[in-house]
Design an enzyme around this catalytic site. Structure first.
Site, mmCIF file in Angstrom:
data_model
loop_
_atom_site.group_PDB
_atom_site.id
_atom_site.type_symbol
_atom_site.label_atom_id
_atom_site.label_comp_id
_atom_site.label_asym_id
_atom_site.label_seq_id
_atom_site.Cartn_x
_atom_site.Cartn_y
_atom_site.Cartn_z
ATOM 1 N N GLU A 1 35.434 39.252 20.400
ATOM 2 C CA GLU A 1 36.855 38.877 20.411
ATOM 3 C C GLU A 1 37.726 39.922 19.724
ATOM 4 O O GLU A 1 38.846 40.179 20.171
ATOM 5 C CB GLU A 1 37.033 37.501 19.758
ATOM 6 C CG GLU A 1 36.553 36.392 20.677
ATOM 7 C CD GLU A 1 35.961 35.197 19.959
ATOM 8 O OE1 GLU A 1 35.542 34.269 20.655
ATOM 9 O OE2 GLU A 1 35.907 35.202 18.717
ATOM 10 N N TYR B 1 29.621 31.522 32.214
ATOM 11 C CA TYR B 1 30.064 31.469 30.813
ATOM 12 C C TYR B 1 30.826 30.166 30.544
ATOM 13 O O TYR B 1 30.567 29.465 29.560
ATOM 14 C CB TYR B 1 30.935 32.699 30.518
ATOM 15 C CG TYR B 1 31.686 32.620 29.208
ATOM 16 C CD1 TYR B 1 31.023 32.729 27.992
ATOM 17 C CD2 TYR B 1 33.072 32.438 29.200
ATOM 18 C CE1 TYR B 1 31.708 32.648 26.787
ATOM 19 C CE2 TYR B 1 33.763 32.359 28.004
ATOM 20 C CZ TYR B 1 33.086 32.458 26.802
ATOM 21 O OH TYR B 1 33.774 32.364 25.619
ATOM 22 N N TRP C 1 39.436 38.996 28.669
ATOM 23 C CA TRP C 1 38.116 38.506 28.274
ATOM 24 C C TRP C 1 37.078 38.877 29.329
ATOM 25 O O TRP C 1 35.923 39.147 29.018
ATOM 26 C CB TRP C 1 38.163 37.000 28.031
ATOM 27 C CG TRP C 1 36.871 36.428 27.528
ATOM 28 C CD1 TRP C 1 36.108 35.476 28.142
ATOM 29 C CD2 TRP C 1 36.165 36.767 26.315
ATOM 30 N NE1 TRP C 1 34.997 35.202 27.384
ATOM 31 C CE2 TRP C 1 35.003 35.978 26.265
ATOM 32 C CE3 TRP C 1 36.409 37.665 25.286
ATOM 33 C CZ2 TRP C 1 34.082 36.062 25.219
ATOM 34 C CZ3 TRP C 1 35.501 37.747 24.239
ATOM 35 C CH2 TRP C 1 34.345 36.943 24.224
#
Length: 197
Positions: A48, A26, A56
């Site tokens: 988010e 990522y 995350w």
């Protein structure tokens, strides 16, 4: 304490991504790359807003589950999700089963399309908050990375006024970092120069 995942290529990276292989991928391929595609912006807004209070990495591990549950992030479909589907989603262990966050995502899909009508695209709208080009920071450590900025404060205030939910200044600064409105790769990270040019 769990050891960090160290990629075999030994490139210098932002320290936050050295948790597991998908995190590194990522970081290397998505984080900080300028996004102009509305569907990708919507994807990140859903993820988010789901992250609030979580890491995350937790959300990234559930990304595929979100993709399946949220119609591949097609905001037009998400905006029309009925209450019966909300109840189904609350049983889906592949996403964060929080009714307020789920309803927030549906609400945000509707607000997202209102922004598109006004600005031509959500991308046009959000890039306007940074003058149309990425802000280039020069961070030497992640401790120097701000949680919010005047730009994210203005964006959050405007989006709240437009009726968006679960998208405060901290969350929207994370969105700006993820979608390349700001380059917050560390100066010694191999991606920093790639994204600066």
């Amino acid at each position: 304490m769990k050891s960090k995942f160290i990629p075999e290529d030994l490139k210098t990276r932002c320290s936050w991504c050295l948790g597991f292989a998908e995190y590194v991928t990522y970081h290397d391929t998505e984080w900080g790359v300028p996004v102009y595609d509305d569907r990708i912006h919507f994807e990140f807004l859903v993820l988010e807003s789901a992250q609030a209070g979580l890491s995350w990495s937790t959300i990234l591990k559930k990304r595929e589950g979100y993709r399946n549950a949220f119609a591949d992030f097609d905001y037009e479909i998400v905006a029309g999700f009925p209450e019966s589907y909300v109840q189904e989603l609350l049983q889906d262990k592949n996403i964060i089963r929080n009714v307020l966050k789920i309803r927030g995502a549906i609400n945000n899909a509707k607000r997202f399309m209102e922004v598109q009508l006004e600005f031509g695209s959500f991308s046009n709208y959000i890039w306007g908050f940074v003058g149309g080009k990425p802000i280039q920071n020069s961070l030497k450590s992640m401790e120097n990375a701000p949680a919010t900025t005047p730009e994210s404060d203005r964006l959050a205030k405007d989006m709240k006024k437009r009726g968006f939910k679960f998208l405060g200044s901290t969350t929207l600064y994370a969105h700006m970092q993820a979608t390349g409105l700001v380059n917050d790769h560390l100066v010694d990270c191999f991606r920093y120069k790639d994204l600066r040019s």
